[in-house]
Design an enzyme around this catalytic site. Sequence first.
Site, short mmCIF file in Angstrom:
data_model
loop_
_atom_site.label_atom_id
_atom_site.label_comp_id
_atom_site.label_asym_id
_atom_site.label_seq_id
_atom_site.Cartn_x
_atom_site.Cartn_y
_atom_site.Cartn_z
N ASP A 108 0.86 -1.19 0.00
CA ASP A 108 0.00 0.00 0.00
C ASP A 108 0.91 1.25 0.00
OD1 ASP A 108 0.86 -0.56 2.63
OD2 ASP A 108 -0.88 0.41 3.54
N HIS B 200 8.92 -0.91 9.22
CA HIS B 200 8.08 -2.11 9.31
C HIS B 200 8.20 -2.97 8.04
CE1 HIS B 200 5.86 0.07 12.51
NE2 HIS B 200 5.74 1.07 11.67
N ASP B 201 8.02 -2.33 6.89
CA ASP B 201 7.91 -3.11 5.65
C ASP B 201 9.27 -3.59 5.13
OD1 ASP B 201 5.24 -2.69 5.99
OD2 ASP B 201 5.08 -1.12 4.49
N THR C 294 2.68 -6.14 2.53
CA THR C 294 3.07 -5.06 3.45
C THR C 294 1.95 -4.03 3.61
OG1 THR C 294 4.14 -3.77 1.71
CG2 THR C 294 5.53 -5.34 2.93
N ASP D 45 6.70 1.20 2.66
CA ASP D 45 6.53 0.25 1.55
C ASP D 45 7.50 0.60 0.41
OD1 ASP D 45 3.51 -1.07 2.06
OD2 ASP D 45 3.76 0.95 2.83
N PHE E 131 -1.99 -1.18 12.21
CA PHE E 131 -2.72 -0.58 11.09
C PHE E 131 -3.18 -1.58 10.02
CE2 PHE E 131 -2.95 1.24 6.85
CZ PHE E 131 -3.98 2.16 7.03
N ASN E 132 -2.28 -2.42 9.52
CA ASN E 132 -2.65 -3.28 8.38
C ASN E 132 -3.81 -4.22 8.74
OD1 ASN E 132 -0.73 -2.18 6.70
ND2 ASN E 132 0.81 -3.77 7.13
N ASN F 75 -2.35 2.69 3.42
CA ASN F 75 -1.74 3.98 3.75
C ASN F 75 -2.35 5.11 2.93
OD1 ASN F 75 0.11 2.94 5.60
ND2 ASN F 75 1.56 2.41 3.97
C1 BDR Z 1 2.14 -0.81 8.73
O1 BDR Z 1 1.14 0.15 8.40
C2 BDR Z 1 1.69 1.15 7.58
O2 BDR Z 1 1.67 2.37 8.26
C3 BDR Z 1 3.10 0.74 7.25
O3 BDR Z 1 3.31 0.89 5.85
C4 BDR Z 1 3.20 -0.69 7.68
O4 BDR Z 1 2.91 -1.59 6.63
C5 BDR Z 1 2.62 -0.58 10.14
O5 BDR Z 1 1.57 -0.68 11.04
CA CA Z 2 2.60 -0.80 4.35
#
Ligand code: BDR
Ligand code: CA
Length: 320
Positions: A9, A249-250, A134, A14, A176-177, A38
């Site tokens: 996203d 994160h990604d 991701t 990412d 979030f994801n 995102n």
């Molecule tokens: C995830 O959510 C997005 O903000 C980042 O791209 C990552 O994939 C982290 O919670």
């Molecule tokens: Ca992401």
Amino acid sequence: MKRIILDCDTGVDDALALLLAMRSPELSVAAITTVSGNTTAALAARNTLLTLALLGEGPFPPVARGETAPLERGLVTAAHVHGGDGLGGITKLRDADGSRRYPEPAPGLDPRDGPDLILDTVGRFPDAITLIATGPLTNVARTIIRSPARMRRVKELIVMGGAFRVYGNTTPVAEFNIFADPHAAQLVLDFGLPLTLVPLDVTESVCLMRPEVEALAEGAPLARFVRDVTREYTDYHARRDGFPGCYLHDPITVALAIDPTLLESAAAFVQVETTGDVTLGQTVADLRPGKRARPNARVCTAIDAERFLALFRERVMGTE
Ligand code: BDR
Ligand code: CA
């Protein structure tokens, strides 16, 4: 060499994950699909093409736009973290001559939608695809719904998502994801492919700090991109969390495919809260010692932060 599909996203981190994947000889990126998260799936697709253009002329893997809304709930985006353009505002940057520093990429989207591109790619490489997600799992879930038989031929799934022994980053309990599409996440877990989750527990234990990024930015061109794309994202963390740095994160999720020894994981039975008012999107795993019944996933529990950062610097910022 691992053949991967990147489902993302795009999104600041990412974009960095995409660069890491494209510059890693251990991986061959067979296709890229974008999903809303995102930002919208359309902007995520534009951002993916813009990021690929930083790598020169190509050839590049096909990029397809995927699902524009979650399976059941309304669209949730994260403009307050990733900027209105999804890339921390870099599309507004101008060089001294007035030209856009990161111009609009040439049109180049694959005509297929995300799920069809995933299905065709798995058909070309049955039992040989590592699908790395991701973003929210909407594309992956829709692809499973469209052709479960074909999706059985995915070798493994690696997913950035979840928060187990730490707070969530979107609600006190949800990452979030998973929060953005909890129904998709539960569907994917229920499908039963070999699946590894890379949760906040590990991704928030690594931080790329602003002084390092600023110092390296005048070196390799990609290091300047890292600085530009992470500036607002780092401001967000400075405001919210009180430190001038950003989470990766990604890229960490992609790094697991590059070198599985970078992270430790445990088998667990993971469930997603899909109905709770205050707990929507919470990931629940019974990680208590001796309670490993019916695992449906592996959950990453630790990361070698220094080794990961060295890999990231070498591949994306060109400094090791
Ligand atoms: C995830 O959510 C997005 O903000 C980042 O791209 C990552 O994939 C982290 O919670
Ligand atoms: Ca992401």
